[in-house]
Design an enzyme around this catalytic site. Structure first.
Site, PDB file in Angstrom:
ATOM      1  N   HIS A  66     -32.635  84.579  22.632  1.00  0.00           N
ATOM      2  CA  HIS A  66     -32.168  86.004  24.250  1.00  0.00           C
ATOM      3  C   HIS A  66     -32.300  87.098  23.320  1.00  0.00           C
ATOM      4  O   HIS A  66     -33.003  88.352  24.054  1.00  0.00           O
ATOM      5  CB  HIS A  66     -31.116  85.762  24.809  1.00  0.00           C
ATOM      6  CG  HIS A  66     -31.531  86.560  26.567  1.00  0.00           C
ATOM      7  ND1 HIS A  66     -32.722  87.167  26.994  1.00  0.00           N
ATOM      8  CD2 HIS A  66     -31.295  85.956  27.041  1.00  0.00           C
ATOM      9  CE1 HIS A  66     -32.594  87.402  28.191  1.00  0.00           C
ATOM     10  NE2 HIS A  66     -31.841  86.676  28.668  1.00  0.00           N
ATOM     11  N   ASP A 111     -37.778  87.332  26.085  1.00  0.00           N
ATOM     12  CA  ASP A 111     -36.990  87.390  27.341  1.00  0.00           C
ATOM     13  C   ASP A 111     -37.556  85.812  28.184  1.00  0.00           C
ATOM     14  O   ASP A 111     -38.369  85.322  28.619  1.00  0.00           O
ATOM     15  CB  ASP A 111     -37.514  88.733  28.283  1.00  0.00           C
ATOM     16  CG  ASP A 111     -37.426  89.691  26.992  1.00  0.00           C
ATOM     17  OD1 ASP A 111     -35.980  89.633  26.885  1.00  0.00           O
ATOM     18  OD2 ASP A 111     -37.933  90.982  27.875  1.00  0.00           O
TER      19      ASP A 111
END
Length: 397
Positions: free
Chosen positions: A374, A378
């Site tokens: 992450h 995204d």
């Protein structure tokens, strides 16, 4: 000190942070010729050979077999026979490797002078002079009183193995009929890498189902007309390679504080062996036919079983595919293999009811779960990749 050569942990590959000595091929006092294989070291599941860059004599061995050290750490010293011990001691004391030396107990097993009290100390002696910081930290972690430990290293030094043995002596014995199997160097490497990846990388997971009937029909046609047998996984790897070209923001490595985005789809395929999983790299897979991917994977699998994989075979991957469908697994989540930014976990294809145009029919469905880092990928990017992957799979209909 041009007549003194350091034996230090080299950086074999961009991901390497440490290495474990498997075997010393020379002992202290042996004559060394340039090009001689001095030691074998394992890092990232591959055994490498350190060759001497100079002639001389192996004068010091600072780290024993089975011990790990970070890149740049001093392992030993080669020097001309006429170099005095004091010069070698000075060289060791002044040595500065390319990696931090903190918490390094490389002095554990050297021939440098040790205070007489420490050299002859047994249990109850001065533990601080008989052990390095890393050994003392391990003892604190395992609850071992170093003053009760007899050192087995050179000149009575306490090693990590001594601490572990002392901890085992105080532990409950294994039940009758239980075999205690020490982790191999490869398993220890896997454990460190995966533990670090799970702790340091903020994983998130996206799961989709893909229909495979068109892909299966395409596979049947390929296998009917070709000499190389193609698996479902080979076709999925080809589709992944194409999808990575369309969504290159997933085709990355994370190196320190930068993203390395690959132009080629270097797909790593996880191959299971008795020693663990080996992520072999199929380079520029987007340019290969499915038969070429199948042949490359089969060759890698054979070499993995024979312990013949090279560092090049395991390096430069930009994305990993892990498939457990052949073991009957419906779906699972996989741990990212650093420095890559994502890994795709594939389950088995199974017939399931689906609704088309308001009618129920049966289709072959596979579950795919994408694990993403992450920090750099995204959710929308991961979702876009799975979308284009589905389009690539459907295009084979």
């Amino acid at each position: 000190m041009s007549d003194i050569t350091a034996i230090a942990v080299p950086k074999w590959g961009i991901e390497m942070v440490e290495g474990t000595i498997n075997v010393w091929n020379k002992t202290v006092g042996d004559t060394v010729a340039k090009g001689d294989e001095i030691l074998e070291m394992e890092s990232d599941k591959i055994v490498n050979v350190w060759e001497s860059p100079a002639d001389g004599v192996l004068r010091r061995v600072l780290v024993e077999e089975g011990e790990a050290r970070p890149v740049g750490a001093l392992l030993g010293v080669i020097a001309a026979a006429n170099v005095d011990d004091a010069s070698i001691d000075s060289f060791i004391a002044d040595f500065g490797g390319s990696a931090p030396a903190a918490e390094d107990d490389s002095a554990t097993d050297n021939d440098a002078p040790v205070p007489a009290a420490a050299a002859n100390a047994g249990p109850g002696g001065d533990a601080a002079t008989r052990s390095a910081p890393a050994v003392r930290n391990l003892a604190a972690e395992l609850g071992v009183d170093l003053n009760t430990v007899t050192g087995t290293g050179r000149r009575g030094r306490i090693t990590k193995d001594d601490v572990r043995a002392a901890a085992s002596d105080g532990a409950e014995p294994a039940p009758a009929g239980v075999e205690v199997i020490p982790l191999s160097a490869t398993r220890q490497t896997i454990a460190k890498r995966l533990t670090g990846a799970k702790q340091d990388i903020p994983h998130y997971y996206l799961t989709v189902n893909y229909e495979l009937d068109g892909l299966l029909a395409h596979r049947a046609a390929l296998n009917a007309n070709g000499n190389t047998r193609v698996s479902v996984n080979d076709l999925l790897v080809k589709c992944v390679a194409r999808a990575l070209q369309r969504e290159p923001r997933v085709n990355i490595n994370v190196i320190e504080n930068s993203i390395h985005q690959y132009s080629d789809s270097n797909v790593s395929v996880a191959i299971a062996t008795e020693d663990g999983l080996y992520p072999v790299t199929i380079r520029a897979a987007q340019n290969l036919s499915t038969q070429e991917i199948a042949a490359a994977t089969a060759e890698f699998a054979e070499r993995a079983r024979n312990g013949a994989l090279t560092r090049e075979d395991l390096s430069d991957g930009s994305f990993t595919v892990s498939n457990l469908g052949m073991y009957g697994i419906d779906n699972f989540t996989a741990i990212i293999n650093p420095p890559m930014g994502a890994i795709l976990a594939l389950g088995k294809g199974s017939e399931q009811p689906v609704v088309r145009d308001g009618k129920v029919t049966v289709a072959t469905i596979v579950s795919a779960t994408l694990s993403c880092d992450h920090r750099v990928i995204d959710g929308a990017i991961g979702a876009t990749f799975l979308k284009v992957l589905g389009e690539e799979i459907a295009s084979l209909s």
